[in-house]
Design a protein around this motif. Sequence first.
Motif, short mmCIF file in Angstrom:
data_model
loop_
_atom_site.label_atom_id
_atom_site.label_comp_id
_atom_site.label_asym_id
_atom_site.label_seq_id
_atom_site.Cartn_x
_atom_site.Cartn_y
_atom_site.Cartn_z
N LEU A 182 17.02 -8.69 11.49
CA LEU A 182 16.72 -10.07 11.86
C LEU A 182 17.17 -11.03 10.75
CD1 LEU A 182 15.27 -11.05 14.40
CD2 LEU A 182 13.16 -11.19 13.07
N ASP A 183 17.21 -10.54 9.53
CA ASP A 183 17.62 -11.35 8.37
C ASP A 183 19.15 -11.42 8.26
OD1 ASP A 183 16.83 -12.81 5.99
OD2 ASP A 183 17.63 -11.13 4.83
N THR A 184 19.83 -10.72 9.17
CA THR A 184 21.30 -10.71 9.17
C THR A 184 21.80 -11.96 9.90
OG1 THR A 184 21.25 -8.31 9.19
CG2 THR A 184 23.28 -9.33 9.99
N SER A 185 22.94 -12.45 9.51
CA SER A 185 23.48 -13.62 10.19
C SER A 185 24.83 -13.27 10.84
CB SER A 185 23.67 -14.75 9.17
OG SER A 185 24.29 -15.84 9.79
N PRO A 186 24.93 -13.42 12.19
CA PRO A 186 23.87 -13.73 13.14
C PRO A 186 22.87 -12.57 13.25
CG PRO A 186 25.91 -13.16 14.31
CD PRO A 186 26.23 -13.15 12.85
N PRO A 187 21.62 -12.89 13.60
CA PRO A 187 20.59 -11.84 13.65
C PRO A 187 20.89 -10.75 14.68
CG PRO A 187 19.76 -13.91 14.56
CD PRO A 187 21.11 -14.21 13.99
N ILE A 188 20.45 -9.55 14.35
CA ILE A 188 20.67 -8.42 15.28
C ILE A 188 19.32 -8.02 15.85
CG2 ILE A 188 21.63 -6.10 15.51
CD1 ILE A 188 22.94 -6.56 12.70
N PHE A 189 19.26 -7.92 17.19
CA PHE A 189 18.02 -7.51 17.85
C PHE A 189 18.25 -6.15 18.48
CE2 PHE A 189 18.71 -12.09 18.46
CZ PHE A 189 17.64 -12.62 17.77
N TYR A 190 17.63 -5.13 17.94
CA TYR A 190 17.77 -3.82 18.56
C TYR A 190 16.59 -3.50 19.46
CZ TYR A 190 21.79 -2.53 15.67
OH TYR A 190 23.03 -2.47 15.10
N MET A 191 15.41 -4.00 19.09
CA MET A 191 14.23 -3.70 19.92
C MET A 191 14.12 -4.75 21.03
SD MET A 191 11.34 -2.32 17.29
CE MET A 191 11.28 -3.67 16.15
N ASN A 192 13.45 -4.39 22.12
CA ASN A 192 13.20 -5.37 23.18
C ASN A 192 11.69 -5.49 23.41
OD1 ASN A 192 12.42 -3.20 24.75
ND2 ASN A 192 14.30 -3.15 25.97
N ASP A 193 11.31 -6.22 24.47
CA ASP A 193 9.88 -6.46 24.71
C ASP A 193 9.10 -5.16 24.89
OD1 ASP A 193 10.36 -9.09 24.49
OD2 ASP A 193 10.23 -9.56 26.64
N THR A 194 9.73 -4.18 25.56
CA THR A 194 9.05 -2.90 25.77
C THR A 194 8.82 -2.20 24.42
OG1 THR A 194 10.14 -2.72 27.90
CG2 THR A 194 9.13 -0.71 27.05
N SER A 195 9.83 -2.27 23.55
CA SER A 195 9.66 -1.66 22.21
C SER A 195 8.47 -2.32 21.50
CB SER A 195 10.90 -1.87 21.34
OG SER A 195 12.08 -1.74 22.06
N HIS A 196 8.41 -3.66 21.58
CA HIS A 196 7.32 -4.38 20.91
C HIS A 196 5.97 -4.01 21.50
CE1 HIS A 196 10.54 -7.52 19.71
NE2 HIS A 196 10.37 -6.63 18.76
N ARG A 197 5.94 -3.84 22.81
CA ARG A 197 4.66 -3.45 23.44
C ARG A 197 4.22 -2.07 22.96
NH1 ARG A 197 4.36 -3.52 29.68
NH2 ARG A 197 2.21 -2.87 29.34
N ILE A 198 5.18 -1.16 22.81
CA ILE A 198 4.85 0.20 22.34
C ILE A 198 4.27 0.12 20.93
CG2 ILE A 198 5.81 2.48 21.74
CD1 ILE A 198 7.78 2.09 24.09
N ILE A 199 4.87 -0.72 20.08
CA ILE A 199 4.35 -0.87 18.71
C ILE A 199 2.90 -1.36 18.77
CG2 ILE A 199 4.54 -2.23 16.57
CD1 ILE A 199 7.55 -2.15 16.84
N SER A 200 2.64 -2.37 19.59
CA SER A 200 1.27 -2.92 19.67
C SER A 200 0.28 -1.86 20.14
CB SER A 200 1.20 -4.09 20.65
OG SER A 200 2.09 -5.07 20.24
#
Length: 361
Positions: free
Chosen positions: A275-293
Amino acid sequence: MANESQNWVLMVTAQTPTNIAVIKYWGKRDETLILPVNDSISVTLDPNHLCTTTTVAVSPSFQQDRMWLNGKEISLSGGRFQSCLREIRSHACDVEDKQKGIKITKEDWGKLHLHIASYNNFPTAAGLASSAAGFACLVYALGKLMNVKDDESQLSAVARQGSGSACRSLYGGFVKWIMGKEENGSDSLAVQLADEKHWDDLVIVIAVVSSRQKETSSTSGMRETVETSLLLQHRAKEVVPKRILQMEEAIRNRDFTSFSRLTCADSNQFHAVCLDTSPPIFYMNDTSHRIISIVEKWNRSEEAPQVAYTFDAGPNAVLIARNRKVAALLIQRLLYYFPPSSDDLNSYVIGDKSIVKDAGI
Ligand code: DP6
């Protein structure tokens, strides 16, 4: 070549599992030799599943080096294939098959051509470390065919030049890729920290969120990170060296609490660096985030963490349960949050030393 006929073919088939980093490699200090900016540690998955099977063949009748991946011919002109082929040929030794009347000398290997057929039993380039298993298997199979006398660690330095993470797949169990100091990469190789029997309570469950090919390859993603992220420098110099020592200790002591904290924190920092890369790179999606939670909430509700999560360059979750009982509960929870009818999850692959099955969801 002391062979009367040109019709002979010599073949070797090998199978190599993929590996999942619990302390991640992200960023190269040398792109051609594939030398990393930090050490990394991984766990190698069950050899019978999530693996690459590669057959390598040599024959005087072959006109050129050729390779097929999952049945489709691919080009071998890329620098990485060429580096691996050149390196392994330079380590080749004499081979003799008296029954077939075949004798290949060290020098012959430079003139003979190879045919290579490789199959992945999991999605290629979807963040399930397909290049890791692929190059490790290629180098291992060629090493056997060419009677290379090097041990796994020396072979790992060849596989590294195909794909960095591949060097860790030459061993089972827990493996460390030492970044090395030498400019020629001679000391950048993998060593086994503990074999597959050392901590066999652990069960790995892979939740396949998407089997589509990732948009940003690891190679180009980490190049952009090296060029633009200040956080990466902090991570490589300050954070990872300490974590490597802590992770080695956690593995040695089978300390799941530390293991899980370090694994989750390192995955999260890797994605923060993206995310700190320019342009930012998003590898995870909403489902990934839900699994983390879901995992974080569960771990916080217990006295000690039950499950560790880690995500590579893609949205798929690699979940490490502390034992079989927890793995069964984990599957139950995933099924509850992502019922079979939901589009969010494709399937689960459950793996440890003995059971790996596709839950067929
Ligand atoms: C996020 O080994 O695929 O999986 O060396 O350019 O081929 P190249 O990259 P690759 O990168 C793997 C990155 C990672 C973390 C890891 O496996 O350590």
